[in-house]
Each structure stands twice: as structure tokens, then as C-alpha cells.
Design a protein around this motif. Structure first.
Motif, PDB file in Angstrom:
ATOM      1  N   ALA A  98       0.776  -1.224  -0.188  1.00 16.78           N
ATOM      2  CA  ALA A  98      -0.006  -0.051  -0.046  1.00 16.78           C
ATOM      3  C   ALA A  98       0.783   1.226   0.084  1.00 16.78           C
ATOM      4  O   ALA A  98       0.231   2.361  -0.077  1.00 16.78           O
ATOM      5  N   ILE A  99       2.144   1.096   0.177  1.00 16.20           N
ATOM      6  CA  ILE A  99       2.938   2.441   0.022  1.00 16.20           C
ATOM      7  C   ILE A  99       3.705   2.467  -1.064  1.00 16.20           C
ATOM      8  O   ILE A  99       4.076   1.572  -1.782  1.00 16.20           O
ATOM      9  N   ARG A 100       3.720   3.830  -1.484  1.00 13.56           N
ATOM     10  CA  ARG A 100       4.066   3.913  -3.075  1.00 13.56           C
ATOM     11  C   ARG A 100       5.588   4.703  -3.002  1.00 13.56           C
ATOM     12  O   ARG A 100       5.937   5.280  -3.825  1.00 13.56           O
ATOM     13  N   GLY A 101       6.242   4.683  -1.743  1.00 13.94           N
ATOM     14  CA  GLY A 101       7.620   5.184  -1.940  1.00 13.94           C
ATOM     15  C   GLY A 101       8.018   5.597  -0.507  1.00 13.94           C
ATOM     16  O   GLY A 101       7.417   5.325   0.644  1.00 13.94           O
ATOM     17  N   LEU A 102       9.186   6.064  -0.564  1.00 16.17           N
ATOM     18  CA  LEU A 102       9.955   6.455   0.837  1.00 16.17           C
ATOM     19  C   LEU A 102      10.046   8.094   0.586  1.00 16.17           C
ATOM     20  O   LEU A 102      10.639   8.371  -0.634  1.00 16.17           O
ATOM     21  N   LEU A 103       9.955   8.797   1.617  1.00 17.43           N
ATOM     22  CA  LEU A 103      10.253  10.244   1.632  1.00 17.43           C
ATOM     23  C   LEU A 103      11.519  10.228   2.449  1.00 17.43           C
ATOM     24  O   LEU A 103      11.852  10.282   3.620  1.00 17.43           O
ATOM     25  N   GLY A 104      12.515  10.667   1.479  1.00 19.59           N
ATOM     26  CA  GLY A 104      13.993  10.866   2.038  1.00 19.59           C
ATOM     27  C   GLY A 104      14.401  12.043   2.007  1.00 19.59           C
ATOM     28  O   GLY A 104      13.742  13.229   2.006  1.00 19.59           O
ATOM     29  N   LEU A 105      15.961  12.288   2.386  1.00 23.61           N
ATOM     30  CA  LEU A 105      16.496  13.391   2.556  1.00 23.61           C
ATOM     31  C   LEU A 105      16.260  14.449   1.350  1.00 23.61           C
ATOM     32  O   LEU A 105      16.530  15.627   1.307  1.00 23.61           O
ATOM     33  N   SER A 106      16.115  14.000   0.143  1.00 27.00           N
ATOM     34  CA  SER A 106      16.159  14.826  -1.054  1.00 27.00           C
ATOM     35  C   SER A 106      14.760  15.730  -0.803  1.00 27.00           C
ATOM     36  O   SER A 106      15.012  16.744  -1.600  1.00 27.00           O
ATOM     37  N   PHE A 107      13.835  15.373  -0.138  1.00 26.73           N
ATOM     38  CA  PHE A 107      12.706  16.145   0.281  1.00 26.73           C
ATOM     39  C   PHE A 107      12.877  16.997   1.468  1.00 26.73           C
ATOM     40  O   PHE A 107      12.650  17.990   1.557  1.00 26.73           O
ATOM     41  N   LEU A 108      13.426  16.344   2.306  1.00 29.43           N
ATOM     42  CA  LEU A 108      13.663  16.758   3.852  1.00 29.43           C
ATOM     43  C   LEU A 108      14.600  17.743   3.897  1.00 29.43           C
ATOM     44  O   LEU A 108      14.447  18.679   4.692  1.00 29.43           O
ATOM     45  N   LYS A 109      15.619  17.949   2.898  1.00 25.81           N
ATOM     46  CA  LYS A 109      16.572  19.067   3.047  1.00 25.81           C
ATOM     47  C   LYS A 109      15.954  20.558   2.774  1.00 25.81           C
ATOM     48  O   LYS A 109      16.608  21.305   2.980  1.00 25.81           O
ATOM     49  N   HIS A 110      14.668  20.354   2.384  1.00 23.79           N
ATOM     50  CA  HIS A 110      14.150  21.659   1.925  1.00 23.79           C
ATOM     51  C   HIS A 110      13.741  22.360   3.134  1.00 23.79           C
ATOM     52  O   HIS A 110      13.144  23.521   3.237  1.00 23.79           O
ATOM     53  N   PHE A 111      13.585  21.669   4.320  1.00 22.77           N
ATOM     54  CA  PHE A 111      13.084  22.025   5.465  1.00 22.77           C
ATOM     55  C   PHE A 111      13.735  21.934   6.846  1.00 22.77           C
ATOM     56  O   PHE A 111      14.877  21.198   6.873  1.00 22.77           O
ATOM     57  N   ARG A 112      13.314  22.479   7.999  1.00 22.54           N
ATOM     58  CA  ARG A 112      13.830  22.303   9.306  1.00 22.54           C
ATOM     59  C   ARG A 112      12.996  20.856   9.562  1.00 22.54           C
ATOM     60  O   ARG A 112      11.559  21.156   9.582  1.00 22.54           O
ATOM     61  N   THR A 113      13.452  19.876  10.075  1.00 22.73           N
ATOM     62  CA  THR A 113      12.664  18.854  10.454  1.00 22.73           C
ATOM     63  C   THR A 113      12.903  18.303  11.636  1.00 22.73           C
ATOM     64  O   THR A 113      13.774  18.215  12.332  1.00 22.73           O
ATOM     65  N   VAL A 114      11.701  18.239  12.567  1.00 22.64           N
ATOM     66  CA  VAL A 114      11.821  17.774  14.005  1.00 22.64           C
ATOM     67  C   VAL A 114      11.001  16.633  13.933  1.00 22.64           C
ATOM     68  O   VAL A 114       9.809  16.678  13.620  1.00 22.64           O
ATOM     69  N   ILE A 115      11.368  15.510  14.667  1.00 20.66           N
ATOM     70  CA  ILE A 115      10.669  14.425  14.851  1.00 20.66           C
ATOM     71  C   ILE A 115      10.547  14.110  16.314  1.00 20.66           C
ATOM     72  O   ILE A 115      11.605  13.696  17.069  1.00 20.66           O
ATOM     73  N   ASP A 116       9.452  14.003  16.972  1.00 25.36           N
ATOM     74  CA  ASP A 116       9.321  14.142  18.126  1.00 25.36           C
ATOM     75  C   ASP A 116       8.526  12.818  18.501  1.00 25.36           C
ATOM     76  O   ASP A 116       7.047  12.684  18.462  1.00 25.36           O
ATOM     77  N   TYR A 117       9.198  11.644  18.948  1.00 14.58           N
ATOM     78  CA  TYR A 117       8.518  10.279  19.036  1.00 14.58           C
ATOM     79  C   TYR A 117       7.698  10.391  20.473  1.00 14.58           C
ATOM     80  O   TYR A 117       6.634   9.787  20.484  1.00 14.58           O
ATOM     81  N   ARG A 118       8.201  10.970  21.490  1.00 15.51           N
ATOM     82  CA  ARG A 118       7.409  11.116  22.670  1.00 15.51           C
ATOM     83  C   ARG A 118       6.022  11.773  22.441  1.00 15.51           C
ATOM     84  O   ARG A 118       5.133  11.157  23.002  1.00 15.51           O
ATOM     85  N   GLN A 119       6.046  12.820  21.779  1.00 15.74           N
ATOM     86  CA  GLN A 119       4.801  13.549  21.704  1.00 15.74           C
ATOM     87  C   GLN A 119       4.094  13.038  20.481  1.00 15.74           C
ATOM     88  O   GLN A 119       2.907  13.477  20.222  1.00 15.74           O
ATOM     89  N   GLY A 120       4.868  12.165  19.634  1.00 12.42           N
ATOM     90  CA  GLY A 120       4.053  11.859  18.521  1.00 12.42           C
ATOM     91  C   GLY A 120       3.675  12.526  17.152  1.00 12.42           C
ATOM     92  O   GLY A 120       2.774  12.598  16.753  1.00 12.42           O
ATOM     93  N   TYR A 121       4.830  13.448  16.764  1.00  5.69           N
ATOM     94  CA  TYR A 121       4.378  14.539  15.816  1.00  5.69           C
ATOM     95  C   TYR A 121       5.728  14.649  14.888  1.00  5.69           C
ATOM     96  O   TYR A 121       6.761  14.446  15.284  1.00  5.69           O
ATOM     97  N   LEU A 122       5.571  14.787  13.786  1.00 10.77           N
ATOM     98  CA  LEU A 122       6.569  15.271  12.679  1.00 10.77           C
ATOM     99  C   LEU A 122       6.128  16.926  12.479  1.00 10.77           C
ATOM    100  O   LEU A 122       5.224  17.085  12.169  1.00 10.77           O
ATOM    101  N   GLU A 123       7.482  17.669  12.428  1.00 10.37           N
ATOM    102  CA  GLU A 123       7.253  19.091  12.313  1.00 10.37           C
ATOM    103  C   GLU A 123       8.071  19.467  11.176  1.00 10.37           C
ATOM    104  O   GLU A 123       9.085  18.991  11.113  1.00 10.37           O
ATOM    105  N   LEU A 124       7.482  20.224  10.021  1.00  8.97           N
ATOM    106  CA  LEU A 124       8.364  20.446   8.868  1.00  8.97           C
ATOM    107  C   LEU A 124       7.994  22.041   8.529  1.00  8.97           C
ATOM    108  O   LEU A 124       6.843  22.704   8.804  1.00  8.97           O
ATOM    109  N   SER A 125       9.092  22.874   8.572  1.00  6.10           N
ATOM    110  CA  SER A 125       8.972  24.115   8.567  1.00  6.10           C
ATOM    111  C   SER A 125       9.990  24.699   7.793  1.00  6.10           C
ATOM    112  O   SER A 125      11.233  24.226   7.515  1.00  6.10           O
TER     113      SER A 125
END
Length: 125
Positions: A98-125
Motif C-alpha cells: 500500500a506504500i508508494r515510496g519513501l520520503l527521503g532526504l532529497s525532500f527533507l533537506k528543504h525544511f527544518r525537520t523535527v521528529i518528536d516520538y514522545r509527543q508523536g509528531y513530525l514538524e516541517l518548517s
């Protein structure tokens, strides 16, 4: 933009746009992947023919090393953020039907990326 996450980090409704439109797909966030991976069917649906792309990238899969087509898509958007002219490789991930790909660093490098496992969120800015 904050998005709720779980494990694995599946992002719903990632919009990928190309020369003939866009499509929404589910992708796995993969911070260990240098390039974003998009399936053959998605790239064809938005106007690309990976079979005739000149660029290739050597990747290691569960079945060994292969040469995958490499190209740039016009846009990838998640939630309220978007990146333009994103480099991707074309590869189907059969283990994740059901998955159509992997969102890797070639996308993420455009943003400040925060992954907070404890709070359960991904932040892109």
C-alpha cells in the motif's frame, strides 16, 4: 506544519506532482534514505516514463544492487509544506504493497525537520 506520526512513520496523502498532474499517495518517512523513492506507477501517472530516463542511481535492495532511474519531480507536498524540483529514484517496494515510496532526504533537506516520538509528531518548517 505538524503532522501526527506513529511507528512506522507513514505519511498519508503525500502529493507528488509532475508534468501531467498530481497524485496523492502514502509514503514512509525514511531519514536514512539519501533520495526519495517513488513507485513506477506513480511516476507514470504524473507524466514521467522512468524506462527512458538517462540518469541512474545504484541502490541496494533486499535482492541485491540495482540501477534505478533517477529524475526530478516538479513538486512534493505534505500537509501545508511543499518542495519543488525534488530528486527521486524510481523503485517499487514489493514488501509494502500500500506504500508508494519513501520520503527521503532529497525532500527533507528543504525544511527544518523535527521528529518528536514522545509527543508523536513530525514538524516541517
Amino acid at each position: 506544519m505538524r503532522l501526527p506520526i506513529g511507528i512506522p512513520l507513514i505519511l498519508k496523502n503525500v502529493r507528488i506532482a509532475g508534468t501531467r498532474g498530481s497524485i496523492n499517495v502514502d509514503m514512509i518517512l525514511d531519514t536514512g534514505a539519501a533520495l526519495t523513492v517513488v513507485s513506477w506507477s506513480v511516476l507514470r501517472a504524473i507524466g514521467y516514463d522512468p524506462a527512458v530516463v538517462i540518469g541512474r542511481e545504484e541502490i541496494v535492495t533486499a535482492n541485491g544492487t540495482i540501477q534505478a532511474p533517477k529524475l526530478r519531480v516538479e513538486q512534493i507536498a505534505v500537509g501545508g509544506v511543499e518542495a519543488r524540483d525534488v530528486e527521486v529514484i524510481c523503485h517499487d517496494i514489493p514488501e509494502l504493497a500500500a506504500i508508494r515510496g519513501l520520503l527521503g532526504l532529497s525532500f527533507l533537506k528543504h525544511f527544518r525537520t523535527v521528529i518528536d516520538y514522545r509527543q508523536g509528531y513530525l514538524e516541517l518548517s
